[in-house]
Design a protein around this motif. Structure first.
Motif, PDB file in Angstrom:
ATOM      1  N   PRO A   4      30.564  26.069  41.831  1.00 58.92           N
ATOM      2  CA  PRO A   4      30.090  26.837  40.381  1.00 58.92           C
ATOM      3  C   PRO A   4      30.132  28.396  40.728  1.00 58.92           C
ATOM      4  CG  PRO A   4      28.557  25.353  41.081  1.00 58.92           C
ATOM      5  CD  PRO A   4      29.670  25.176  42.067  1.00 58.92           C
ATOM      6  N   LEU A   5      30.239  29.004  39.814  1.00 58.67           N
ATOM      7  CA  LEU A   5      30.293  30.673  39.869  1.00 58.67           C
ATOM      8  C   LEU A   5      28.789  31.020  39.561  1.00 58.67           C
ATOM      9  CD1 LEU A   5      33.415  31.943  38.398  1.00 58.67           C
ATOM     10  CD2 LEU A   5      33.126  31.402  40.699  1.00 58.67           C
ATOM     11  N   PRO A   6      28.381  32.093  40.443  1.00 56.18           N
ATOM     12  CA  PRO A   6      27.018  32.579  40.287  1.00 56.18           C
ATOM     13  C   PRO A   6      26.947  33.872  39.358  1.00 56.18           C
ATOM     14  CG  PRO A   6      28.121  33.435  42.382  1.00 56.18           C
ATOM     15  CD  PRO A   6      29.039  32.727  41.612  1.00 56.18           C
ATOM     16  N   ILE A   7      27.631  33.627  38.058  1.00 57.92           N
ATOM     17  CA  ILE A   7      28.017  34.716  37.317  1.00 57.92           C
ATOM     18  C   ILE A   7      27.809  34.195  35.975  1.00 57.92           C
ATOM     19  CG2 ILE A   7      29.817  36.153  36.124  1.00 57.92           C
ATOM     20  CD1 ILE A   7      31.084  36.214  38.814  1.00 57.92           C
ATOM     21  N   SER A   8      26.936  34.917  34.943  1.00 59.76           N
ATOM     22  CA  SER A   8      26.996  34.720  33.666  1.00 59.76           C
ATOM     23  C   SER A   8      27.424  35.952  32.997  1.00 59.76           C
ATOM     24  CB  SER A   8      25.418  34.407  33.097  1.00 59.76           C
ATOM     25  OG  SER A   8      24.983  33.329  33.953  1.00 59.76           O
ATOM     26  N   LEU A  16      24.740  38.547  37.735  1.00 60.37           N
ATOM     27  CA  LEU A  16      25.259  38.135  38.932  1.00 60.37           C
ATOM     28  C   LEU A  16      24.077  37.618  40.233  1.00 60.37           C
ATOM     29  CD1 LEU A  16      27.707  37.602  41.192  1.00 60.37           C
ATOM     30  CD2 LEU A  16      27.288  40.057  41.870  1.00 60.37           C
ATOM     31  N   THR A  17      24.069  36.407  40.530  1.00 56.21           N
ATOM     32  CA  THR A  17      23.114  35.851  41.642  1.00 56.21           C
ATOM     33  C   THR A  17      23.552  36.220  42.764  1.00 56.21           C
ATOM     34  OG1 THR A  17      22.232  34.388  39.977  1.00 56.21           O
ATOM     35  CG2 THR A  17      21.528  34.160  42.039  1.00 56.21           C
ATOM     36  N   VAL A  18      22.939  36.803  43.642  1.00 56.39           N
ATOM     37  CA  VAL A  18      23.221  37.207  45.104  1.00 56.39           C
ATOM     38  C   VAL A  18      22.111  36.800  46.066  1.00 56.39           C
ATOM     39  CG1 VAL A  18      23.785  39.283  46.594  1.00 56.39           C
ATOM     40  CG2 VAL A  18      24.456  39.146  44.062  1.00 56.39           C
ATOM     41  N   ARG A  19      22.435  36.295  47.184  1.00 59.59           N
ATOM     42  CA  ARG A  19      21.918  36.081  48.415  1.00 59.59           C
ATOM     43  C   ARG A  19      22.117  36.986  49.490  1.00 59.59           C
ATOM     44  NH1 ARG A  19      18.751  33.774  51.501  1.00 59.59           N
ATOM     45  NH2 ARG A  19      18.622  32.387  53.169  1.00 59.59           N
ATOM     46  N   ILE A  29      30.928  40.909  51.763  1.00 61.87           N
ATOM     47  CA  ILE A  29      30.837  39.850  50.935  1.00 61.87           C
ATOM     48  C   ILE A  29      31.375  38.561  51.716  1.00 61.87           C
ATOM     49  CG2 ILE A  29      31.443  38.643  48.981  1.00 61.87           C
ATOM     50  CD1 ILE A  29      31.555  41.661  47.435  1.00 61.87           C
ATOM     51  N   GLU A  30      30.443  37.549  51.970  1.00 59.99           N
ATOM     52  CA  GLU A  30      30.947  36.278  52.613  1.00 59.99           C
ATOM     53  C   GLU A  30      31.526  35.331  51.801  1.00 59.99           C
ATOM     54  OE1 GLU A  30      28.547  35.796  56.582  1.00 59.99           O
ATOM     55  OE2 GLU A  30      27.318  35.328  54.755  1.00 59.99           O
ATOM     56  N   GLY A  31      31.039  35.149  50.526  1.00 60.24           N
ATOM     57  CA  GLY A  31      31.586  34.055  49.615  1.00 60.24           C
ATOM     58  C   GLY A  31      30.569  33.518  48.883  1.00 60.24           C
ATOM     59  N   VAL A  32      30.877  32.530  48.219  1.00 62.03           N
ATOM     60  CA  VAL A  32      29.899  31.811  47.265  1.00 62.03           C
ATOM     61  C   VAL A  32      29.533  30.724  48.049  1.00 62.03           C
ATOM     62  CG1 VAL A  32      29.797  30.650  45.252  1.00 62.03           C
ATOM     63  CG2 VAL A  32      31.284  32.419  45.173  1.00 62.03           C
ATOM     64  N   ARG A  33      28.107  30.405  47.854  1.00 62.42           N
ATOM     65  CA  ARG A  33      27.372  29.195  48.439  1.00 62.42           C
ATOM     66  C   ARG A  33      26.550  28.818  47.415  1.00 62.42           C
ATOM     67  NH1 ARG A  33      23.003  31.234  53.025  1.00 62.42           N
ATOM     68  NH2 ARG A  33      22.056  29.431  52.430  1.00 62.42           N
ATOM     69  N   ILE A  34      26.062  27.391  47.842  1.00 68.76           N
ATOM     70  CA  ILE A  34      25.055  26.633  46.872  1.00 68.76           C
ATOM     71  C   ILE A  34      23.592  26.663  47.785  1.00 68.76           C
ATOM     72  CG2 ILE A  34      24.458  24.502  45.881  1.00 68.76           C
ATOM     73  CD1 ILE A  34      26.753  25.975  44.537  1.00 68.76           C
ATOM     74  N   GLU A  35      22.654  27.300  47.039  1.00 71.29           N
ATOM     75  CA  GLU A  35      21.368  27.241  47.713  1.00 71.29           C
ATOM     76  C   GLU A  35      20.663  25.877  47.493  1.00 71.29           C
ATOM     77  OE1 GLU A  35      19.292  30.380  48.567  1.00 71.29           O
ATOM     78  OE2 GLU A  35      21.360  30.584  49.049  1.00 71.29           O
ATOM     79  N   SER A  36      19.613  25.612  48.436  1.00 69.68           N
ATOM     80  CA  SER A  36      19.027  24.455  48.474  1.00 69.68           C
ATOM     81  C   SER A  36      18.680  23.804  47.091  1.00 69.68           C
ATOM     82  CB  SER A  36      17.711  24.210  49.481  1.00 69.68           C
ATOM     83  OG  SER A  36      16.898  25.512  48.989  1.00 69.68           O
ATOM     84  N   ASP A  37      18.349  24.900  46.339  1.00 70.22           N
ATOM     85  CA  ASP A  37      17.780  24.440  44.979  1.00 70.22           C
ATOM     86  C   ASP A  37      19.085  23.978  43.762  1.00 70.22           C
ATOM     87  OD1 ASP A  37      18.657  26.895  44.273  1.00 70.22           O
ATOM     88  OD2 ASP A  37      16.612  27.718  43.606  1.00 70.22           O
ATOM     89  N   ASP A 101      37.271  36.998  38.469  1.00 76.17           N
ATOM     90  CA  ASP A 101      38.475  36.396  38.994  1.00 76.17           C
ATOM     91  C   ASP A 101      38.097  36.501  40.905  1.00 76.17           C
ATOM     92  OD1 ASP A 101      39.866  35.874  37.238  1.00 76.17           O
ATOM     93  OD2 ASP A 101      41.164  37.559  37.078  1.00 76.17           O
ATOM     94  N   GLU A 102      37.632  37.684  41.401  1.00 76.34           N
ATOM     95  CA  GLU A 102      37.169  37.979  42.896  1.00 76.34           C
ATOM     96  C   GLU A 102      36.214  36.873  43.258  1.00 76.34           C
ATOM     97  OE1 GLU A 102      35.270  40.835  45.865  1.00 76.34           O
ATOM     98  OE2 GLU A 102      36.081  41.862  44.216  1.00 76.34           O
ATOM     99  N   VAL A 103      35.029  36.570  42.387  1.00 79.62           N
ATOM    100  CA  VAL A 103      34.123  35.748  43.031  1.00 79.62           C
ATOM    101  C   VAL A 103      34.734  34.438  42.932  1.00 79.62           C
ATOM    102  CG1 VAL A 103      31.876  35.044  42.444  1.00 79.62           C
ATOM    103  CG2 VAL A 103      32.262  37.225  42.306  1.00 79.62           C
ATOM    104  N   GLY A 104      35.456  34.069  41.849  1.00 80.61           N
ATOM    105  CA  GLY A 104      35.938  32.770  41.655  1.00 80.61           C
ATOM    106  C   GLY A 104      36.925  32.454  42.830  1.00 80.61           C
TER     107      GLY A 104
END
Length: 109
Positions: A4-8, A16-19, A29-37, A101-104
């Protein structure tokens, strides 16, 4: 698998949600990841230390430069002292599409 994308999308841009990983050797920018929550985040490495807002300012400057937009178009909404932050990005339809598109593309496992 696509994450899923960290974008609304908002009326005037994106949220944008960023870690952030501060004090890194290389800014990227490393990529998209899923946090533990279960939240999707865009993982960003910055060389700035996490003191007195330095990493927050570096994050805004890095993303503005990366997407070739003014720093004033990127605002920190939450997460001032946390690694996970929410940013508002003012963007027209073309810029929203380019960023999404880039984040996707980064959200593929």
């Amino acid at each position: 698998m696509t994450l899923p994308l960290p974008i609304s999308v908002t009326a005037d841009g994106l949220i944008l949600t960023v870690r952030v990983t501060p004090k890194s050797a290389k800014e990227k920018i490393e990529g998209v990841r899923i946090e533990s929550d279960g939240r999707p985040v865009l993982s960003v490495r910055l060389s700035a230390p996490p003191v007195e807002g330095a990493a927050n300012a570096a994050l805004v400057a890095f993303l503005a430069k990366h997407w070739r937009i003014p720093k004033s178009a990127v605002k920190l909404l939450s997460g001032e002292t946390a690694r996970v932050k929410r940013l508002a990005i003012q963007a027209d339809a073309a810029l929203r599409l380019r960023i999404t598109d880039e984040v996707g593309a980064l959200a593929h496992d």
